[in-house]
Design a protein around this motif. Structure first.
Motif, PDB file in Angstrom:
ATOM      1  N   ARG A  72       0.806  -1.212  -0.130  1.00  0.00           N
ATOM      2  CA  ARG A  72      -0.049  -0.013   0.030  1.00  0.00           C
ATOM      3  C   ARG A  72       0.794   1.130   0.101  1.00  0.00           C
ATOM      4  NH1 ARG A  72      -5.375  -0.687   1.984  1.00  0.00           N
ATOM      5  NH2 ARG A  72      -5.739  -3.258   2.398  1.00  0.00           N
ATOM      6  N   GLY A  73       0.275   2.346  -0.690  1.00  0.00           N
ATOM      7  CA  GLY A  73       1.068   3.518  -0.865  1.00  0.00           C
ATOM      8  C   GLY A  73       2.025   3.541  -2.002  1.00  0.00           C
ATOM      9  N   PRO A  74       2.517   4.885  -2.157  1.00  0.00           N
ATOM     10  CA  PRO A  74       3.344   4.834  -3.332  1.00  0.00           C
ATOM     11  C   PRO A  74       4.726   3.862  -3.182  1.00  0.00           C
ATOM     12  CG  PRO A  74       2.907   7.182  -2.440  1.00  0.00           C
ATOM     13  CD  PRO A  74       2.476   6.085  -1.425  1.00  0.00           C
ATOM     14  N   VAL A  75       5.046   3.445  -4.351  1.00  0.00           N
ATOM     15  CA  VAL A  75       5.850   2.569  -4.777  1.00  0.00           C
ATOM     16  C   VAL A  75       6.864   2.764  -5.703  1.00  0.00           C
ATOM     17  CG1 VAL A  75       6.577  -0.050  -4.906  1.00  0.00           C
ATOM     18  CG2 VAL A  75       4.527   0.495  -3.633  1.00  0.00           C
ATOM     19  N   ILE A  76       8.161   2.889  -5.438  1.00  0.00           N
ATOM     20  CA  ILE A  76       9.095   2.872  -6.293  1.00  0.00           C
ATOM     21  C   ILE A  76       9.846   1.581  -6.505  1.00  0.00           C
ATOM     22  CG2 ILE A  76      11.385   3.987  -7.170  1.00  0.00           C
ATOM     23  CD1 ILE A  76      10.580   6.288  -5.681  1.00  0.00           C
ATOM     24  N   VAL A  77      10.020   1.068  -7.789  1.00  0.00           N
ATOM     25  CA  VAL A  77      10.719  -0.115  -7.861  1.00  0.00           C
ATOM     26  C   VAL A  77      12.049   0.136  -8.786  1.00  0.00           C
ATOM     27  CG1 VAL A  77      10.879  -2.469  -9.199  1.00  0.00           C
ATOM     28  CG2 VAL A  77       8.816  -1.784  -8.102  1.00  0.00           C
ATOM     29  N   ASP A  78      13.347  -0.295  -8.170  1.00  0.00           N
ATOM     30  CA  ASP A  78      14.576   0.121  -8.621  1.00  0.00           C
ATOM     31  C   ASP A  78      15.502  -0.853  -8.548  1.00  0.00           C
ATOM     32  OD1 ASP A  78      16.696   1.604  -9.870  1.00  0.00           O
ATOM     33  OD2 ASP A  78      16.602   3.219  -8.376  1.00  0.00           O
ATOM     34  N   CYS A  79      15.591  -1.526  -9.712  1.00  0.00           N
ATOM     35  CA  CYS A  79      15.283  -1.499 -10.953  1.00  0.00           C
ATOM     36  C   CYS A  79      15.066  -2.874 -11.527  1.00  0.00           C
ATOM     37  CB  CYS A  79      16.486  -0.796 -11.807  1.00  0.00           C
ATOM     38  SG  CYS A  79      17.532  -1.560 -13.014  1.00  0.00           S
ATOM     39  N   LEU A  80      14.280  -2.829 -12.617  1.00  0.00           N
ATOM     40  CA  LEU A  80      13.767  -4.200 -13.619  1.00  0.00           C
ATOM     41  C   LEU A  80      15.106  -4.716 -13.942  1.00  0.00           C
ATOM     42  CD1 LEU A  80      10.793  -2.871 -15.064  1.00  0.00           C
ATOM     43  CD2 LEU A  80      10.757  -3.923 -13.143  1.00  0.00           C
ATOM     44  N   GLY A  81      16.037  -4.070 -14.264  1.00  0.00           N
ATOM     45  CA  GLY A  81      17.449  -5.019 -14.633  1.00  0.00           C
ATOM     46  C   GLY A  81      17.848  -5.822 -13.765  1.00  0.00           C
ATOM     47  N   THR A  82      17.949  -5.172 -12.288  1.00  0.00           N
ATOM     48  CA  THR A  82      18.575  -5.963 -11.325  1.00  0.00           C
ATOM     49  C   THR A  82      17.402  -7.095 -11.014  1.00  0.00           C
ATOM     50  OG1 THR A  82      17.618  -4.359  -9.677  1.00  0.00           O
ATOM     51  CG2 THR A  82      20.182  -4.343 -10.382  1.00  0.00           C
ATOM     52  N   TRP A  83      16.209  -6.801 -11.144  1.00  0.00           N
ATOM     53  CA  TRP A  83      15.258  -7.710 -10.626  1.00  0.00           C
ATOM     54  C   TRP A  83      15.564  -9.043 -11.871  1.00  0.00           C
ATOM     55  CZ3 TRP A  83      11.043  -9.319 -14.186  1.00  0.00           C
ATOM     56  CH2 TRP A  83      10.406 -10.253 -13.806  1.00  0.00           C
ATOM     57  N   LEU A  84      15.684  -8.629 -12.978  1.00  0.00           N
ATOM     58  CA  LEU A  84      15.639  -9.761 -14.120  1.00  0.00           C
ATOM     59  C   LEU A  84      16.884 -10.529 -13.876  1.00  0.00           C
ATOM     60  CD1 LEU A  84      14.828 -11.319 -16.661  1.00  0.00           C
ATOM     61  CD2 LEU A  84      16.157  -9.443 -18.044  1.00  0.00           C
ATOM     62  N   SER A  85      17.963  -9.997 -13.523  1.00  0.00           N
ATOM     63  CA  SER A  85      19.290 -10.712 -13.078  1.00  0.00           C
ATOM     64  C   SER A  85      19.185 -11.630 -12.052  1.00  0.00           C
ATOM     65  CB  SER A  85      20.528  -9.839 -12.773  1.00  0.00           C
ATOM     66  OG  SER A  85      20.752  -8.796 -13.839  1.00  0.00           O
ATOM     67  N   ASP A 145      17.627  -9.280 -24.506  1.00  0.00           N
ATOM     68  CA  ASP A 145      16.199  -9.718 -25.369  1.00  0.00           C
ATOM     69  C   ASP A 145      15.428  -9.807 -24.270  1.00  0.00           C
ATOM     70  OD1 ASP A 145      17.756  -9.686 -27.528  1.00  0.00           O
ATOM     71  OD2 ASP A 145      17.807 -12.125 -27.673  1.00  0.00           O
ATOM     72  N   LEU A 146      15.423 -10.350 -23.191  1.00  0.00           N
ATOM     73  CA  LEU A 146      14.388 -10.605 -21.923  1.00  0.00           C
ATOM     74  C   LEU A 146      14.177  -8.872 -21.336  1.00  0.00           C
ATOM     75  CD1 LEU A 146      15.541 -13.793 -20.303  1.00  0.00           C
ATOM     76  CD2 LEU A 146      13.449 -13.558 -21.827  1.00  0.00           C
ATOM     77  N   LEU A 147      15.217  -8.232 -21.171  1.00  0.00           N
ATOM     78  CA  LEU A 147      14.811  -6.811 -20.538  1.00  0.00           C
ATOM     79  C   LEU A 147      14.007  -6.289 -21.535  1.00  0.00           C
ATOM     80  CD1 LEU A 147      14.891  -5.347 -17.975  1.00  0.00           C
ATOM     81  CD2 LEU A 147      17.006  -4.403 -18.775  1.00  0.00           C
ATOM     82  N   GLY A 148      14.353  -6.192 -22.750  1.00  0.00           N
ATOM     83  CA  GLY A 148      13.495  -5.543 -24.076  1.00  0.00           C
ATOM     84  C   GLY A 148      12.088  -5.973 -23.697  1.00  0.00           C
ATOM     85  N   ARG A 149      11.803  -7.259 -23.533  1.00  0.00           N
ATOM     86  CA  ARG A 149      10.413  -7.706 -23.420  1.00  0.00           C
ATOM     87  C   ARG A 149       9.784  -7.338 -22.228  1.00  0.00           C
ATOM     88  NH1 ARG A 149      13.163 -12.052 -26.359  1.00  0.00           N
ATOM     89  NH2 ARG A 149      12.285 -12.192 -28.379  1.00  0.00           N
ATOM     90  N   VAL A 150      10.476  -7.211 -21.183  1.00  0.00           N
ATOM     91  CA  VAL A 150      10.221  -7.000 -19.825  1.00  0.00           C
ATOM     92  C   VAL A 150       9.405  -5.575 -19.941  1.00  0.00           C
ATOM     93  CG1 VAL A 150      10.769  -6.247 -17.587  1.00  0.00           C
ATOM     94  CG2 VAL A 150      11.103  -8.498 -18.327  1.00  0.00           C
ATOM     95  N   ASN A 151      10.478  -4.699 -20.422  1.00  0.00           N
ATOM     96  CA  ASN A 151      10.338  -3.201 -20.641  1.00  0.00           C
ATOM     97  C   ASN A 151       9.195  -2.896 -21.448  1.00  0.00           C
ATOM     98  OD1 ASN A 151      12.665  -2.545 -19.071  1.00  0.00           O
ATOM     99  ND2 ASN A 151      13.837  -2.034 -20.687  1.00  0.00           N
ATOM    100  N   GLN A 152       9.009  -3.577 -22.520  1.00  0.00           N
ATOM    101  CA  GLN A 152       7.519  -3.443 -23.295  1.00  0.00           C
ATOM    102  C   GLN A 152       6.281  -3.806 -22.655  1.00  0.00           C
ATOM    103  OE1 GLN A 152       7.586  -4.981 -27.404  1.00  0.00           O
ATOM    104  NE2 GLN A 152       9.869  -5.244 -27.345  1.00  0.00           N
ATOM    105  N   GLU A 153       6.296  -4.940 -21.621  1.00  0.00           N
ATOM    106  CA  GLU A 153       5.292  -5.244 -21.004  1.00  0.00           C
ATOM    107  C   GLU A 153       5.015  -4.122 -19.975  1.00  0.00           C
ATOM    108  OE1 GLU A 153       1.945  -7.825 -20.251  1.00  0.00           O
ATOM    109  OE2 GLU A 153       3.447  -7.977 -21.992  1.00  0.00           O
ATOM    110  N   ILE A 154       5.858  -4.050 -19.031  1.00  0.00           N
ATOM    111  CA  ILE A 154       5.694  -2.934 -18.178  1.00  0.00           C
ATOM    112  C   ILE A 154       5.168  -1.600 -18.542  1.00  0.00           C
ATOM    113  CG2 ILE A 154       6.800  -1.681 -16.294  1.00  0.00           C
ATOM    114  CD1 ILE A 154       5.958  -4.935 -15.652  1.00  0.00           C
ATOM    115  N   ALA A 155       6.000  -1.276 -19.771  1.00  0.00           N
ATOM    116  CA  ALA A 155       5.229   0.181 -20.424  1.00  0.00           C
ATOM    117  C   ALA A 155       3.965   0.154 -20.919  1.00  0.00           C
ATOM    118  CB  ALA A 155       6.497   0.476 -21.490  1.00  0.00           C
TER     119      ALA A 155
END
Length: 172
Positions: A72-85, A145-155
């Motif tokens: 709950r409340g505002p969330v910042i996720v930093d970052c999807l690249g480190t998450w993917l790794s 390749d995977l991060l490109g797809r992750v970015n598209q889906e999240i965008a």
């Protein structure tokens, strides 16, 4: 607002993302934890990020992206690249067939995107890795390749995408 902030390394993405949240927030760090990564350079980067955040913010280290986005409340996720790794490490997908890795990652990203669509107070940071040369190693190509797809889906789940280059922001 649901915003994805993307750009290159050291472009100012995190600072920009942090500036988009006016009050207390939960800062989700979904990558390797300091306890797992003995690299002193990584530790210094993490500490610099922590020191910059207001004391009213809470930090959560979590790899379950969908669950972390449910906070709950505002969330910042930093970052999807480190998450993917971290996902590729945790599930030993670096050497698996690309299709297998893509299936696993796609399922996790679809879960996260569904949660994002139900929120109005989330900012996510990611790396833009597809603008350079083709990586020489398979692991680099898989990650790109995977991060490109992750970015598209999240965008697609966000209201806005901000591209940060040399500290300048372009709203796409």
């Amino acid at each position: 607002m649901r915003i994805l902030v993307t750009g290159g390394v050291r472009s100012g993405k995190s600072r920009h993302a942090e500036s988009l949240v006016p009050g207390p927030a939960t800062y989700v760090a979904p990558g390797p934890t300091l306890a797992e990564d003995a690299d002193p350079d990584w530790a210094a980067r993490v500490k610099a990020h922590q020191d910059r955040r207001p004391p009213t913010w809470t930090t959560v280290e979590a790899r379950d992206l969908a669950a972390a986005l449910g906070i709950r409340g505002p969330v910042i996720v930093d970052c999807l690249g480190t998450w993917l790794s971290a996902v590729l490490d945790e599930r030993a997908l670096w050497d698996s067939p690309s299709a297998e890795a893509e299936t696993v990652v796609r399922g996790l990203v679809e879960e996260a995107a569904d949660v994002i669509r139900g929120r109005d107070d989330v900012v996510l940071v990611t790396n833009e890795v597809g603008l350079g040369v083709v990586p020489a190693h398979r692991s680099g190509r898989l990650f790109r390749d995977l991060l490109g797809r992750v970015n598209q889906e999240i965008a697609a789940a966000c209201d806005e995408v901000h591209l940060v280059v040399a500290g300048r922001v372009l709203r796409l």
